[in-house]
Design a protein around this motif. Structure first.
Motif, PDB file in Angstrom:
ATOM      1  N   PHE A 288      19.926 -77.942  65.764  1.00 53.92           N
ATOM      2  CA  PHE A 288      18.060 -79.253  64.894  1.00 53.92           C
ATOM      3  C   PHE A 288      17.074 -78.338  64.344  1.00 53.92           C
ATOM      4  O   PHE A 288      16.498 -77.992  63.941  1.00 53.92           O
ATOM      5  N   ILE A 289      16.868 -77.332  65.813  1.00 53.66           N
ATOM      6  CA  ILE A 289      16.029 -76.711  65.428  1.00 53.66           C
ATOM      7  C   ILE A 289      15.335 -75.901  64.881  1.00 53.66           C
ATOM      8  O   ILE A 289      14.369 -75.294  64.299  1.00 53.66           O
ATOM      9  N   LYS A 290      17.001 -75.127  64.931  1.00 55.36           N
ATOM     10  CA  LYS A 290      16.748 -73.669  63.716  1.00 55.36           C
ATOM     11  C   LYS A 290      16.848 -74.779  61.912  1.00 55.36           C
ATOM     12  O   LYS A 290      16.122 -73.623  61.707  1.00 55.36           O
ATOM     13  N   LYS A 291      16.997 -75.600  61.800  1.00 52.39           N
ATOM     14  CA  LYS A 291      17.493 -76.228  60.489  1.00 52.39           C
ATOM     15  C   LYS A 291      15.809 -76.314  60.238  1.00 52.39           C
ATOM     16  O   LYS A 291      15.901 -75.874  59.247  1.00 52.39           O
ATOM     17  N   VAL A 292      15.426 -76.492  61.384  1.00 55.22           N
ATOM     18  CA  VAL A 292      14.078 -77.256  61.055  1.00 55.22           C
ATOM     19  C   VAL A 292      13.072 -75.457  60.691  1.00 55.22           C
ATOM     20  O   VAL A 292      12.278 -76.454  60.061  1.00 55.22           O
ATOM     21  N   GLU A 293      13.045 -74.762  61.560  1.00 56.97           N
ATOM     22  CA  GLU A 293      12.295 -73.993  61.403  1.00 56.97           C
ATOM     23  C   GLU A 293      13.199 -72.542  60.306  1.00 56.97           C
ATOM     24  O   GLU A 293      11.899 -71.984  59.504  1.00 56.97           O
ATOM     25  N   GLU A 294      14.017 -73.235  59.756  1.00 52.61           N
ATOM     26  CA  GLU A 294      14.833 -72.210  58.392  1.00 52.61           C
ATOM     27  C   GLU A 294      13.325 -73.408  57.422  1.00 52.61           C
ATOM     28  O   GLU A 294      13.751 -72.682  56.283  1.00 52.61           O
ATOM     29  N   ARG A 295      13.403 -74.633  57.538  1.00 46.50           N
ATOM     30  CA  ARG A 295      12.584 -74.677  56.429  1.00 46.50           C
ATOM     31  C   ARG A 295      11.395 -75.076  56.615  1.00 46.50           C
ATOM     32  O   ARG A 295      10.106 -75.944  55.829  1.00 46.50           O
ATOM     33  N   GLY A 296      10.611 -73.743  57.573  1.00 44.04           N
ATOM     34  CA  GLY A 296       8.868 -74.088  57.223  1.00 44.04           C
ATOM     35  C   GLY A 296       8.568 -75.042  58.546  1.00 44.04           C
ATOM     36  O   GLY A 296       6.799 -74.587  58.595  1.00 44.04           O
ATOM     37  N   GLY A 297       9.382 -75.239  59.378  1.00 48.78           N
ATOM     38  CA  GLY A 297       8.443 -76.568  60.267  1.00 48.78           C
ATOM     39  C   GLY A 297       8.779 -75.654  61.806  1.00 48.78           C
ATOM     40  O   GLY A 297       9.042 -74.877  61.453  1.00 48.78           O
ATOM     41  N   ILE A 298       7.836 -76.660  62.606  1.00 53.44           N
ATOM     42  CA  ILE A 298       8.046 -75.924  63.777  1.00 53.44           C
ATOM     43  C   ILE A 298       8.064 -77.453  64.630  1.00 53.44           C
ATOM     44  O   ILE A 298       7.071 -78.435  64.287  1.00 53.44           O
ATOM     45  N   LEU A 299       9.272 -77.208  65.478  1.00 55.69           N
ATOM     46  CA  LEU A 299       9.498 -78.517  66.588  1.00 55.69           C
ATOM     47  C   LEU A 299       8.036 -79.272  67.177  1.00 55.69           C
ATOM     48  O   LEU A 299       7.277 -78.143  67.696  1.00 55.69           O
ATOM     49  N   ALA A 300       7.593 -80.329  66.685  1.00 55.83           N
ATOM     50  CA  ALA A 300       6.323 -80.770  67.679  1.00 55.83           C
ATOM     51  C   ALA A 300       7.136 -82.784  68.625  1.00 55.83           C
ATOM     52  O   ALA A 300       5.918 -83.546  68.692  1.00 55.83           O
ATOM     53  N   PRO A 301       7.647 -82.222  69.575  1.00 56.68           N
ATOM     54  CA  PRO A 301       8.670 -83.416  70.014  1.00 56.68           C
ATOM     55  C   PRO A 301       7.747 -84.720  71.127  1.00 56.68           C
ATOM     56  O   PRO A 301       6.814 -83.083  71.456  1.00 56.68           O
ATOM     57  N   GLY A 302       7.445 -85.890  70.843  1.00 55.82           N
ATOM     58  CA  GLY A 302       7.003 -86.086  72.859  1.00 55.82           C
ATOM     59  C   GLY A 302       7.051 -87.289  72.518  1.00 55.82           C
ATOM     60  O   GLY A 302       7.756 -87.943  72.157  1.00 55.82           O
ATOM     61  N   THR A 303       6.411 -88.024  73.249  1.00 50.74           N
ATOM     62  CA  THR A 303       6.707 -89.370  74.263  1.00 50.74           C
ATOM     63  C   THR A 303       5.926 -90.517  73.552  1.00 50.74           C
ATOM     64  O   THR A 303       5.697 -89.561  72.804  1.00 50.74           O
ATOM     65  N   PRO A 304       6.778 -91.830  73.587  1.00 50.24           N
ATOM     66  CA  PRO A 304       5.753 -92.324  72.372  1.00 50.24           C
ATOM     67  C   PRO A 304       4.128 -92.216  73.210  1.00 50.24           C
ATOM     68  O   PRO A 304       4.206 -92.580  72.798  1.00 50.24           O
ATOM     69  N   ALA A 305       4.481 -92.008  74.466  1.00 51.32           N
ATOM     70  CA  ALA A 305       2.532 -92.373  74.735  1.00 51.32           C
ATOM     71  C   ALA A 305       1.888 -90.965  74.896  1.00 51.32           C
ATOM     72  O   ALA A 305       0.531 -90.903  73.788  1.00 51.32           O
ATOM     73  N   GLU A 306       2.775 -90.156  73.889  1.00 49.07           N
ATOM     74  CA  GLU A 306       1.903 -88.858  73.818  1.00 49.07           C
ATOM     75  C   GLU A 306       1.519 -88.366  72.811  1.00 49.07           C
ATOM     76  O   GLU A 306       0.284 -87.669  72.103  1.00 49.07           O
ATOM     77  N   PHE A 307       2.641 -89.248  71.831  1.00 42.42           N
ATOM     78  CA  PHE A 307       2.563 -89.439  70.615  1.00 42.42           C
ATOM     79  C   PHE A 307       1.256 -90.075  69.743  1.00 42.42           C
ATOM     80  O   PHE A 307       0.322 -90.215  68.901  1.00 42.42           O
ATOM     81  N   ALA A 308       1.058 -91.035  70.735  1.00 40.75           N
ATOM     82  CA  ALA A 308       0.000 -92.333  70.799  1.00 40.75           C
ATOM     83  C   ALA A 308      -0.745 -91.505  70.811  1.00 40.75           C
ATOM     84  O   ALA A 308      -2.359 -91.482  69.789  1.00 40.75           O
ATOM     85  N   ALA A 309      -1.645 -90.809  71.759  1.00 40.00           N
ATOM     86  CA  ALA A 309      -2.496 -90.089  71.978  1.00 40.00           C
ATOM     87  C   ALA A 309      -2.892 -88.886  71.007  1.00 40.00           C
ATOM     88  O   ALA A 309      -3.886 -88.594  70.678  1.00 40.00           O
ATOM     89  N   PHE A 310      -1.743 -88.216  70.206  1.00 40.82           N
ATOM     90  CA  PHE A 310      -2.093 -87.468  69.327  1.00 40.82           C
ATOM     91  C   PHE A 310      -2.254 -87.922  68.159  1.00 40.82           C
ATOM     92  O   PHE A 310      -3.761 -87.102  67.274  1.00 40.82           O
ATOM     93  N   VAL A 311      -1.754 -89.349  67.856  1.00 43.00           N
ATOM     94  CA  VAL A 311      -2.466 -89.904  66.592  1.00 43.00           C
ATOM     95  C   VAL A 311      -3.507 -90.621  66.537  1.00 43.00           C
ATOM     96  O   VAL A 311      -4.417 -90.372  65.243  1.00 43.00           O
ATOM     97  N   LYS A 312      -4.344 -90.184  67.927  1.00 45.14           N
ATOM     98  CA  LYS A 312      -5.805 -91.201  68.273  1.00 45.14           C
ATOM     99  C   LYS A 312      -6.212 -90.101  67.949  1.00 45.14           C
ATOM    100  O   LYS A 312      -7.051 -89.945  66.876  1.00 45.14           O
ATOM    101  N   SER A 313      -6.031 -89.049  68.690  1.00 46.51           N
ATOM    102  CA  SER A 313      -6.960 -87.522  68.022  1.00 46.51           C
ATOM    103  C   SER A 313      -6.865 -87.280  66.985  1.00 46.51           C
ATOM    104  O   SER A 313      -7.958 -86.636  66.028  1.00 46.51           O
ATOM    105  N   GLU A 314      -5.985 -87.051  66.022  1.00 48.36           N
ATOM    106  CA  GLU A 314      -6.258 -86.761  64.676  1.00 48.36           C
ATOM    107  C   GLU A 314      -6.796 -87.960  63.614  1.00 48.36           C
ATOM    108  O   GLU A 314      -7.496 -87.354  62.918  1.00 48.36           O
TER     109      GLU A 314
END
Length: 331
Positions: A288-314
């Motif tokens: 799956f990572i390979k398919k994403v990178e072939e489309r120019g993306g960089i994987l950035a997975p995280g837990t719900p708590a980590e993603f919530a903190a990221f959204v807050k910072s954004e």
């Protein structure tokens, strides 16, 4: 009397216990989640980066869950109608929202009366992809490098125009940030999605655009448009690793669009955990990572708590950009 009272109390406790257990019994009777079709709402038209990556996830989850996961595109209005639909959906895990840097990171500062709050009305599940954006130009545009673009724009302020996926999108504000840091006057031409904007760029109706690498990659590779610089601090994965970063010319510049997932507030914790675990398993799969990178993306997975903190910072970061540039909806 005492014995009778004790018996009545015990009976009442038993009845109360049965009542409390009823929802779990009902849930078991309905089967484990998911037991029916799941929909994923995307606030953009088909073909845009968020849509492409969401469909990739939907396909994997369909295989994993043995239930159909369908993608529903609800474009327009800065993503607000789509997020309103997600907010109004039943909190049962059968509606999953695609949220992005624009809808969850920018909109809280861009709109005074936004009808949703990303961290109140939704439970973030995981970020999926951090997608580099790229400044692209029609082959007839006189600048071939970022340095040449800066020189040209400084000589001819207000003469050149750039297209974006729409007001307040990551494409729009990332270009505005570039203009701010480089001291440039390039006029914004907003579109309703990157697809229509890219079509006009390919047709030569507009000569410059900030786009996602995902949607513009094909046209870059076959030479129909030229890439001047990517927005991330490091270069994009192959095959776009030959494109310089904007930061190589404009020091300190580093930004990207991102796309992730959330569910309506009050979705049960066990369902949140199930969706999170299955998405994270997918996002860590090498194929799956390979398919994403072939489309120019960089994987950035995280837990719900980590993603919530990221959204807050954004929300905080893009709020500063909106205020500094004076950006308003529709501009």
């Amino acid at each position: 009397m005492t014995t009778s009272l004790r018996i009545n109390r015990r009976g009442a406790l038993a009845i109360a216990g049965a009542a409390l257990a009823a929802p779990s019994a009902i849930a078991r009777a309905q089967g484990a989640y998911p037991s029916k079709t799941v929909r994923m709402i995307v606030p953009f038209p088909p073909g845009q980066a968020a849509d492409v990556f969401t469909r990739m996830m939907a396909e994997r989850l369909t295989d994993k869950w043995k239930q159909q996961v369908v993608v529903e595109n609800k474009a327009g209005g800065g993503g607000i109608p789509a997020l309103e639909a997600g907010k109004a959906a039943a909190p049962d895990g059968y509606t999953i929202m695609n949220i992005t840097s624009g809808t969850a990171g920018v909109n809280p500062s861009l709109y005074e009366n936004l009808p949703y709050k990303p961290l109140v009305d939704f439970i973030p599940i995981t970020n999926m992809v951090r997608a580099p954006l790229v400044i692209v130009a029609h082959p007839t545009f006189p600048a071939n490098t970022l340095a040449e673009l800066i020189e040209l724009a400084r000589k001819e302020p207000g003469k050149h125009f750039y297209a974006s996926a729409g007001p307040g999108t990551a494409q729009h504000l990332s270009m505005e940030l570039f203009k701010l840091k480089a001291g440039l006057d390039i006029v914004h031409t907003p579109y309703k999605g990157s697809g229509p904007a890219l079509a006009d760029l390919l047709g030569g109706h507009v000569k410059l655009m900030m786009d996602s690498t995902t949607s513009s990659m094909g046209a870059i590779r076959d030479g129909r448009i030229k890439a001047l610089g990517v927005t991330t601090g490091r270069r994009a994965p192959p095959p776009l690793d030959n494109i310089p970063t904007i930061g190589e010319t404009v020091k300190g510049y580093d930004t990207a669009g991102w796309t992730g997932f959330a569910v309506p507030a009050k979705t049960p914790p066990d369902i949140v955990a199930k969706i999170s675990a299955d998405m994270l398993e997918t996002l860590r799969d090498p194929a799956f990572i390979k398919k994403v990178e072939e489309r120019g993306g960089i994987l950035a997975p995280g837990t719900p708590a980590e993603f919530a903190a990221f959204v807050k910072s954004e929300i905080e970061i893009w709020g500063e950009v909106v205020r500094a540039t004076g950006t308003k909806p529709g501009t």
